[in-house]
Design a protein around this motif. Sequence first.
Motif, PDB file in Angstrom:
ATOM      1  N   GLU A 158     -11.914   1.469   1.042  1.00  0.00           N
ATOM      2  CA  GLU A 158     -12.462   1.089   2.356  1.00  0.00           C
ATOM      3  C   GLU A 158     -12.486  -0.528   2.257  1.00  0.00           C
ATOM      4  N   GLN A 159     -12.866  -1.101   1.080  1.00  0.00           N
ATOM      5  CA  GLN A 159     -12.569  -2.406   0.928  1.00  0.00           C
ATOM      6  C   GLN A 159     -11.477  -3.012   1.055  1.00  0.00           C
ATOM      7  N   GLY A 160     -10.582  -2.234   0.322  1.00  0.00           N
ATOM      8  CA  GLY A 160      -9.112  -2.889   0.653  1.00  0.00           C
ATOM      9  C   GLY A 160      -8.696  -2.818   2.289  1.00  0.00           C
ATOM     10  N   TYR A 161      -8.850  -1.665   2.842  1.00  0.00           N
ATOM     11  CA  TYR A 161      -8.574  -1.718   4.334  1.00  0.00           C
ATOM     12  C   TYR A 161      -9.323  -2.880   5.028  1.00  0.00           C
ATOM     13  N   GLU A 162     -10.561  -3.059   4.745  1.00  0.00           N
ATOM     14  CA  GLU A 162     -11.266  -4.207   5.416  1.00  0.00           C
ATOM     15  C   GLU A 162     -10.958  -5.381   5.057  1.00  0.00           C
ATOM     16  N   MET A 163     -10.281  -5.878   3.772  1.00  0.00           N
ATOM     17  CA  MET A 163      -9.464  -6.903   3.526  1.00  0.00           C
ATOM     18  C   MET A 163      -8.240  -7.223   4.367  1.00  0.00           C
ATOM     19  N   MET A 164      -7.732  -5.897   4.450  1.00  0.00           N
ATOM     20  CA  MET A 164      -6.142  -6.206   5.432  1.00  0.00           C
ATOM     21  C   MET A 164      -6.685  -6.401   6.743  1.00  0.00           C
TER      22      MET A 164
ATOM     23  N   ALA B  85       0.899  -1.293  -0.066  1.00  0.00           N
ATOM     24  CA  ALA B  85       0.075  -0.004  -0.014  1.00  0.00           C
ATOM     25  C   ALA B  85       0.936   1.382   0.096  1.00  0.00           C
ATOM     26  N   LYS B  86       1.869   1.243   0.918  1.00  0.00           N
ATOM     27  CA  LYS B  86       2.818   2.220   0.609  1.00  0.00           C
ATOM     28  C   LYS B  86       3.745   2.604  -0.439  1.00  0.00           C
ATOM     29  N   GLN B  87       3.547   1.362  -1.187  1.00  0.00           N
ATOM     30  CA  GLN B  87       4.270   1.666  -2.537  1.00  0.00           C
ATOM     31  C   GLN B  87       3.336   2.134  -3.626  1.00  0.00           C
ATOM     32  N   GLY B  88       2.267   2.544  -3.176  1.00  0.00           N
ATOM     33  CA  GLY B  88       1.170   2.797  -4.353  1.00  0.00           C
ATOM     34  C   GLY B  88       0.313   1.784  -4.885  1.00  0.00           C
ATOM     35  N   ILE B  89       0.253   0.613  -4.198  1.00  0.00           N
ATOM     36  CA  ILE B  89      -0.299  -0.366  -4.901  1.00  0.00           C
ATOM     37  C   ILE B  89      -1.739  -0.617  -4.371  1.00  0.00           C
ATOM     38  N   ASP B  90      -2.722  -0.705  -5.210  1.00  0.00           N
ATOM     39  CA  ASP B  90      -4.245  -0.799  -4.715  1.00  0.00           C
ATOM     40  C   ASP B  90      -4.362  -2.021  -4.139  1.00  0.00           C
ATOM     41  N   ILE B  91      -4.555  -2.205  -2.763  1.00  0.00           N
ATOM     42  CA  ILE B  91      -4.643  -3.621  -2.247  1.00  0.00           C
ATOM     43  C   ILE B  91      -5.949  -4.539  -2.697  1.00  0.00           C
ATOM     44  N   ASN B  92      -6.936  -3.693  -2.980  1.00  0.00           N
ATOM     45  CA  ASN B  92      -8.169  -4.232  -3.441  1.00  0.00           C
ATOM     46  C   ASN B  92      -7.921  -4.745  -4.793  1.00  0.00           C
TER      47      ASN B  92
ATOM     48  N   LEU C  98      -4.997  -5.728  -5.814  1.00  0.00           N
ATOM     49  CA  LEU C  98      -4.296  -7.006  -5.758  1.00  0.00           C
ATOM     50  C   LEU C  98      -5.156  -8.278  -5.287  1.00  0.00           C
ATOM     51  N   LEU C  99      -5.944  -7.929  -4.377  1.00  0.00           N
ATOM     52  CA  LEU C  99      -6.740  -9.141  -3.848  1.00  0.00           C
ATOM     53  C   LEU C  99      -7.779  -9.619  -4.696  1.00  0.00           C
ATOM     54  N   THR C 100      -8.470  -8.490  -5.280  1.00  0.00           N
ATOM     55  CA  THR C 100      -9.789  -8.793  -6.245  1.00  0.00           C
ATOM     56  C   THR C 100      -9.625  -8.866  -7.621  1.00  0.00           C
ATOM     57  N   GLY C 101      -8.746  -7.864  -8.038  1.00  0.00           N
ATOM     58  CA  GLY C 101      -8.622  -7.761  -9.707  1.00  0.00           C
ATOM     59  C   GLY C 101      -9.314  -6.513  -9.892  1.00  0.00           C
ATOM     60  N   GLU C 102     -10.001  -5.784  -8.890  1.00  0.00           N
ATOM     61  CA  GLU C 102     -11.012  -4.687  -9.324  1.00  0.00           C
ATOM     62  C   GLU C 102     -10.283  -3.449  -9.063  1.00  0.00           C
ATOM     63  N   GLY C 103     -10.571  -2.571  -9.936  1.00  0.00           N
ATOM     64  CA  GLY C 103     -10.136  -1.145  -9.716  1.00  0.00           C
ATOM     65  C   GLY C 103      -8.802  -1.124 -10.515  1.00  0.00           C
ATOM     66  N   LYS C 104      -7.794  -0.055  -9.956  1.00  0.00           N
ATOM     67  CA  LYS C 104      -6.630   0.067 -10.550  1.00  0.00           C
ATOM     68  C   LYS C 104      -5.719  -0.499  -9.909  1.00  0.00           C
ATOM     69  N   GLN C 105      -4.473  -0.825 -10.681  1.00  0.00           N
ATOM     70  CA  GLN C 105      -3.402  -1.414 -10.285  1.00  0.00           C
ATOM     71  C   GLN C 105      -2.401  -0.450  -8.942  1.00  0.00           C
ATOM     72  N   GLU C 106      -2.525   0.727  -9.385  1.00  0.00           N
ATOM     73  CA  GLU C 106      -1.961   1.851  -8.538  1.00  0.00           C
ATOM     74  C   GLU C 106      -2.801   2.591  -8.017  1.00  0.00           C
ATOM     75  N   SER C 107      -2.352   3.241  -6.829  1.00  0.00           N
ATOM     76  CA  SER C 107      -3.577   4.354  -6.137  1.00  0.00           C
ATOM     77  C   SER C 107      -2.431   5.205  -5.131  1.00  0.00           C
ATOM     78  N   ASP C 108      -2.875   6.019  -4.799  1.00  0.00           N
ATOM     79  CA  ASP C 108      -2.417   6.948  -3.770  1.00  0.00           C
ATOM     80  C   ASP C 108      -2.852   6.140  -2.423  1.00  0.00           C
ATOM     81  N   LEU C 109      -1.886   6.123  -1.565  1.00  0.00           N
ATOM     82  CA  LEU C 109      -2.223   5.408  -0.004  1.00  0.00           C
ATOM     83  C   LEU C 109      -3.607   6.187   0.314  1.00  0.00           C
ATOM     84  N   SER C 110      -3.766   7.487   0.191  1.00  0.00           N
ATOM     85  CA  SER C 110      -5.126   8.201   0.391  1.00  0.00           C
ATOM     86  C   SER C 110      -6.201   7.507  -0.145  1.00  0.00           C
ATOM     87  N   GLU C 111      -6.058   7.129  -1.236  1.00  0.00           N
ATOM     88  CA  GLU C 111      -7.161   6.387  -2.300  1.00  0.00           C
ATOM     89  C   GLU C 111      -7.436   4.680  -1.987  1.00  0.00           C
TER      90      GLU C 111
END
Length: 123
Positions: free
Chosen positions: A77-83, A52-59, A61-74
Amino acid sequence: MMDFLERLRIIRKKLGTQKEVATNAGLEQSMISRYEKGQTTVYDYRFLMYLAKQGIDINWLLTGEGKQESDLSEVSEQGYEMMIDALKLKVDALELKVNAQKELIEVRDQEIAILKDKKKQTS
């Protein structure tokens, strides 16, 4: 659509070798290898937070949904819930290990008590 292991390999190669990524995330290289081979579930919060700190969208990574990269601020919520869910699974696994160890100790103590009683009876 790519599966999780393919997405994980893409990200890891983007960030460096298995050893470099492991070192930066505070893990052993063997853990990254096991992740990439699908031998263990990715649940280590340090690894997920590093990504996440490297700008990877955890959502992504885990689901394939959304964009590969994101700002940590972006990070969604689903990504945080998965973490958080991954952390809960880790805690549950550790609790199971502790309980199993406690049960083994109880069985051992019972066996020792039985052996002591037998020894007293034969003396």
